[in-house]
Structures are given as structure tokens and as C-alpha cells.
Design a protein around this motif. Structure first.
Motif, mmCIF file in Angstrom:
data_model
loop_
_atom_site.group_PDB
_atom_site.id
_atom_site.type_symbol
_atom_site.label_atom_id
_atom_site.label_comp_id
_atom_site.label_asym_id
_atom_site.label_seq_id
_atom_site.Cartn_x
_atom_site.Cartn_y
_atom_site.Cartn_z
ATOM 1 N N TYR A 1 23.702 94.377 4.105
ATOM 2 C CA TYR A 1 23.441 95.647 4.789
ATOM 3 C C TYR A 1 23.318 95.443 6.289
ATOM 4 N N TRP A 2 22.593 94.400 6.704
ATOM 5 C CA TRP A 2 22.411 94.169 8.131
ATOM 6 C C TRP A 2 23.714 93.755 8.802
ATOM 7 N N ILE A 3 24.462 92.839 8.174
ATOM 8 C CA ILE A 3 25.731 92.381 8.774
ATOM 9 C C ILE A 3 26.726 93.533 8.859
ATOM 10 N N ARG A 4 26.794 94.348 7.805
ATOM 11 C CA ARG A 4 27.724 95.470 7.820
ATOM 12 C C ARG A 4 27.358 96.471 8.927
ATOM 13 N N GLY A 5 26.066 96.787 9.036
ATOM 14 C CA GLY A 5 25.642 97.702 10.091
ATOM 15 C C GLY A 5 25.859 97.125 11.477
ATOM 16 N N PHE A 6 25.612 95.827 11.625
ATOM 17 C CA PHE A 6 25.812 95.180 12.925
ATOM 18 C C PHE A 6 27.278 95.215 13.335
ATOM 19 N N LEU B 1 17.591 90.757 -3.354
ATOM 20 C CA LEU B 1 17.090 91.363 -2.131
ATOM 21 C C LEU B 1 17.617 90.642 -0.887
ATOM 22 N N SER B 2 17.669 89.325 -0.940
ATOM 23 C CA SER B 2 18.153 88.563 0.216
ATOM 24 C C SER B 2 19.619 88.864 0.492
#
Length: 490
Positions: free
Chosen positions: A275-280, A268-269
């Protein structure tokens, strides 16, 4: 007729060994493999040497009683090695927090002392800084260690304030805050207060933007948090049911095998991070590159303040500043250092043109104009742009009550000064008889001079009582006299 079509250009991909991107990736991968290989070799060598020396390298010590006593901390007699490590980490955090607080406090006080106009404070700050800067840190540590070693052992009878502040050879001791029953319920009230304070802060900021008056958003939010904290001291028992919820969650987590739980948390981590880094990164990727401004972004931001207007608002206690000089291309402006400078859009209906060569006079007629907006990679961080109607006091500082009061006070002072001057003049006695005597004497002298001129029989300025004046329009002298005196003119 010869063809004017441009020749076709064929781009050929370079071989892999000459491709810059491929070469960079290959070199980085080789360097990473060499680094990992070196670390693996060193770890194996260290493991073999420790095994040959009968030194255990596993983590069994975390669950074994270390058989040591700690001098200070939340647990001076840990029953396991893990507990001893936890005590050490807590001690480190305590020292770090205390050190940051004390260093910040001392740094601010010493810095203000060095900037002070007080001679004594300035010299004390200078001596403090120069002494600590010129003495090596190791020497200071040894000095402080010797000073503390000469003090008494810690006990409840050693002050200076028994029970609250103790100075001993172990250092400085004072009470610390312990988490007691009801703390987490009280924290729920504080969290609710944080949301309410954030809402109040935004409302205060919006009110300040509309009215132009100071609304103290940070101070208001802090005051609301304090109110919620005091209120939570009495109402926190109503959140006692939260403890049962956390106990149920803890039981559910304990029922999951430890290995599966660790794998689940790790997956999960990593997944959430990816997911967050890719979206950012994707949200901040533009045609010019990652988080880079394109040509359109630059002109889109210029459109916010083009043409840019600058004004200097009056501040109570200062005179009214003159109008700010208008912008002139390649010209310089000198601002008066009074008032408060405000930047605004001088003409909201003005259009922003693309231009070339860094000269705003070279308009690009083909690309035309562009509407204001934020850069593409920041679009999701800002709300949509909408027109906002400001009240009169928001865009005209003269309509604000504090400016009204300042102007009225200024006019009242001028009226009071004028009245004082008038009273001073009217209160002084005027000797009219002396002035009348001067007028009578002048008339006597005039009449005597006139008689002498007439008796002489010569033409003169006083014959026929002429008057002379200069006409400003024609620049000529005009002499007015009576007809009998014309014969006397030569």
C-alpha cells in the motif's frame, strides 16, 4: 479545390513476439524461473548429501542446550542455541557500534591533523594514514592479535582503571549500560520531549525566517531534550501504569496461536508495504514518467525566482559590499568575495513565460505565462504557497541591530582618528614670524622690480600693474590695465 485536411494515420499494434514490453517481461520471468530452479536443485542436492552424512538440517538446535561456553557477551553460558545466536548478534552489534564510533573519531582527528598548519600534527597524520594504507589488513590483524595475546588474562585486578577500564588478552573491557526498572517510563518522558523539541525547532526556524536573526533552532531543541531527560529522572514513576498496559497486550498476543500470529504479521507487513509503495509511486507519477519533471514543472519552478535577484548582505567585521551586478543575458558577472550572498525574487509581480529553444527571449505567446509552484510529484510534501510579510530586518540587513552596532563602531573609530589627527596638528607650534618675514622680503623684491621696469620706459607686464588671466569659456587672453598704460603698448 483540393482538400487540405491532414491524412489519417492508423497505428497498428505489433505482434506479441515483437512487442518490446512483452519481450522484456518474458525474458525476466524465464530468467527468474531458471534461477529458482537452480537454487531448488542445489538445495535438494545439499539436503540429500547432509542426510546421507547424518547431519541434521532442522531448527531443533535453537531449543537445545549447545553445551558450549562463550568467551564474552550478555550470556557466557547460553542454555539454548537460540540464546547463543542472540548473544552472537548482540556482540556483533556492540563491535559494529564501537568500531564506527572509534573509526569516526580517529578519522576526524587524523583528517584535521593533515589539514592543520602545525608541522608536527600534519606529519603525525600523514604517517598514520600512509602506514595503515600501505600495510595489508591481514598483517595488521595478526599484529594486533599477537599484541593482545601477550597481555594478562582479564580480571578485576588488571587495570589500568580497575572497575572502569581493563586491558587484557581478551581486548578492551569497560562498563556498559543496562536497562533497569523505570527505563521505559523515563523513555516516555524523552518521547514527549522529542515532540516538544520538534515544535520548538519549527518555531525557532520560523522566527529566524521572519527576523533574519540567528535563533539556533537545533541547539535549542537539543537543550530542551536535555531538560526533559533531567526532569524525567524524577517524574518517571508517574508513568508506572504503562507497564500494566504492556503486560495486558503481551498476554493478549500470547493467547493467539503462534502460527496464526506469524501469518497475521506477515500479511500485515506485506499489505502495508504494498500500500505504501503503491501510493508513493502514484504520488510521484507525472505525464513525463515516474518522478520526472514535465515542461510545466520546469517553468513552474522557474517562476519562484524569476527574475532572480542577488545581493550581498554586510557581515559584522567586514566592509560594506558593493551592489551585486545586475543580470544580463549571456553576460558575465564578478562578485566581491565579502559579505553573505542572498538570493531573492527581484520582482514578485513579474510573470514567467514559456519559451522555446532554450532561449528565454523566445517567448511562447500561445502558452502564455505560468504561476510559481512545486513539481506535481512533490506537491504533497510541501505546504500550500502563501505570501509572507517579512519585517524590515528580514529583507533589509541594514536594519538589523548587529549591523547598526558595526556601523556605529566604524564611525566612532573614524571620529577618534580625526580627533587624534587634529590634536596632533594643533599641538605643534607654528613660527608666524618666519612666515611674515618671507612675505615682507617678497614685497621688497616686487617693489624694486616694479621701479626698474617703470624707469626703463619699456612696455612690460609690470607697467601699469597689469594682471593676466585665461577665460575658460572663450580660451582667450584678456589683459586688464589702466588707460595711461595703453599708450605704452606697441
Amino acid at each position: 479545390m483540393a482538400s487540405t485536411a491532414p491524412p489519417s494515420i492508423h497505428h497498428e499494434r505489433p505482434p506479441l513476439y515483437r512487442d518490446v514490453t512483452v519481450v522484456k517481461w518474458v525474458v525476466q520471468i524465464i530468467a527468474l524461473l531458471l534461477t529458482l530452479g537452480a537454487l531448488w536443485f542445489l538445495a535438494n542436492q545439499a539436503g540429500d548429501n547432509l542426510k546421507a552424512s547424518n547431519v541434521p538440517t532442522d531448527y531443533d538446535f535453537l531449543s537445545v542446550n549447545p553445551g558450549i561456553d562463550l568467551s564474552s557477551g550478555i550470556d557466557t553460558d547460553p542454555d539454548t542455541g537460540g540464546r547463543a545466536l542472540w548473544v552472537g548478534m548482540v556482540n556483533t552489534l556492540r563491535m559494529a557500534i564501537a568500531g564506527i564510533f572509534v573509526a569516526t573519531l580517529i578519522g576526524v582527528l587524523v583528517g584535521l591533523s593533515r589539514l592543520s598548519n602545525n608541522w608536527l600534527l600534519k606529519k603525525l597524520g600523514t604517517v598514520f594514514v600512509e602506514t595503515l594504507r600501505n600495510v595489508p589488513l591481514l598483517v595488521q590483524i595478526l599484529f594486533y592479535g599477537a599484541v593482545f595475546a601477550s597481555l594478562d588474562r582479564v580480571s578485576l585486578d588488571v587495570g589500568p582503571v580497575n572497575g572502569w577500564f581493563h586491558v587484557s588478552n581478551k581486548g578492551l573491557s569497560m562498563p556498559r549500560v543496562h536497562i533497569a526498572d523505570g527505563f521505559y517510563q523515563w523513555m516516555i518522558v524523552i518521547i514527549i520531549g522529542l515532540f516538544a523539541a520538534n515544535f520548538l525547532r519549527k518555531r525557532r526556524i520560523a522566527q529566524q525566517d521572519l527576523s533574519g536573526e540567528e535563533t539556533y533552532p537545533i541547539l535549542s531543541a537539543f537543550g530542551l531534550i536535555v531538560v526533559f531527560g533531567a526532569l524525567g529522572w524524577f517524574i518517571h514513576p508517574i508513568f508506572g501504569f504503562v507497564g500494566n498496559i504492556f503486560d495486558a497486550l503481551s498476554s493478549a498476543v500470547s493467547a493467539v496461536p503462534e502460527g496464526a500470529l506469524q501469518v497475521l504479521v506477515a500479511v500485515l507487513s506485506v499489505g502495508t508495504s504494498v500500500y505504501w509503495i503503491r501510493g508513493f509511486l502514484n504520488s510521484r507519477r507525472t505525464p513525463a514518467g515516474l518522478a520526472k519533471l514535465t515542461d510545466d514543472d520546469y517553468f513552474r519552478m522557474r517562476a519562484f525566482f524569476e527574475p532572480m535577484g542577488v545581493r550581498q548582505d554586510r557581515v559584522p567585521g567586514q566592509p560594506d559590499p558593493p551592489p551585486y551586478p545586475p543580470y544580463v543575458y549571456s553576460g558575465s558577472r564578478t562578485a566581491v568575495r565579502i559579505g553573505m550572498v542572498r538570493i531573492f525574487d527581484e520582482r514578485p509581480d513579474a510573470t514567467t513565460w514559456f519559451y522555446s529553444g532554450g532561449d528565454e527571449r523566445n517567448k511562447d505567446k500561445e502558452r502564455g505565462t505560468i504561476a510559481p509552484g512545486v513539481p506535481a510529484f512533490l506537491a504533497d510534501l510541501f505546504p500550500p504557497i502563501q505570501p509572507l510579510d517579512l519585517p524590515l530586518s528580514g529583507w533589509y540587513p541594514g536594519a538589523r541591530p548587529n549591523i547598526h552596532q558595526a556601523v556605529l563602531e566604524e564611525q566612532r573609530r573614524e571620529v577618534a582618528n580625526a580627533r587624534a589627527g587634529l590634536e596632533q596638528v594643533t599641538s605643534q607650534p607654528v613660527d608666524v614670524s618666519r612666515l611674515q618675514k618671507q612675505v615682507d622680503d617678497a614685497r621688497v623684491v616686487f617693489d624694486e622690480s616694479l621701479k626698474k621696469a617703470v624707469a626703463s620706459g619699456q612696455a612690460g607686464a609690470l607697467v601699469g600693474k597689469p594682471s593676466m588671466y585665461l577665460d575658460a569659456a572663450t580660451g582667450r587672453r584678456i589683459v586688464q590695465t589702466t588707460l595711461p598704460a595703453i599708450t605704452a603698448v606697441p
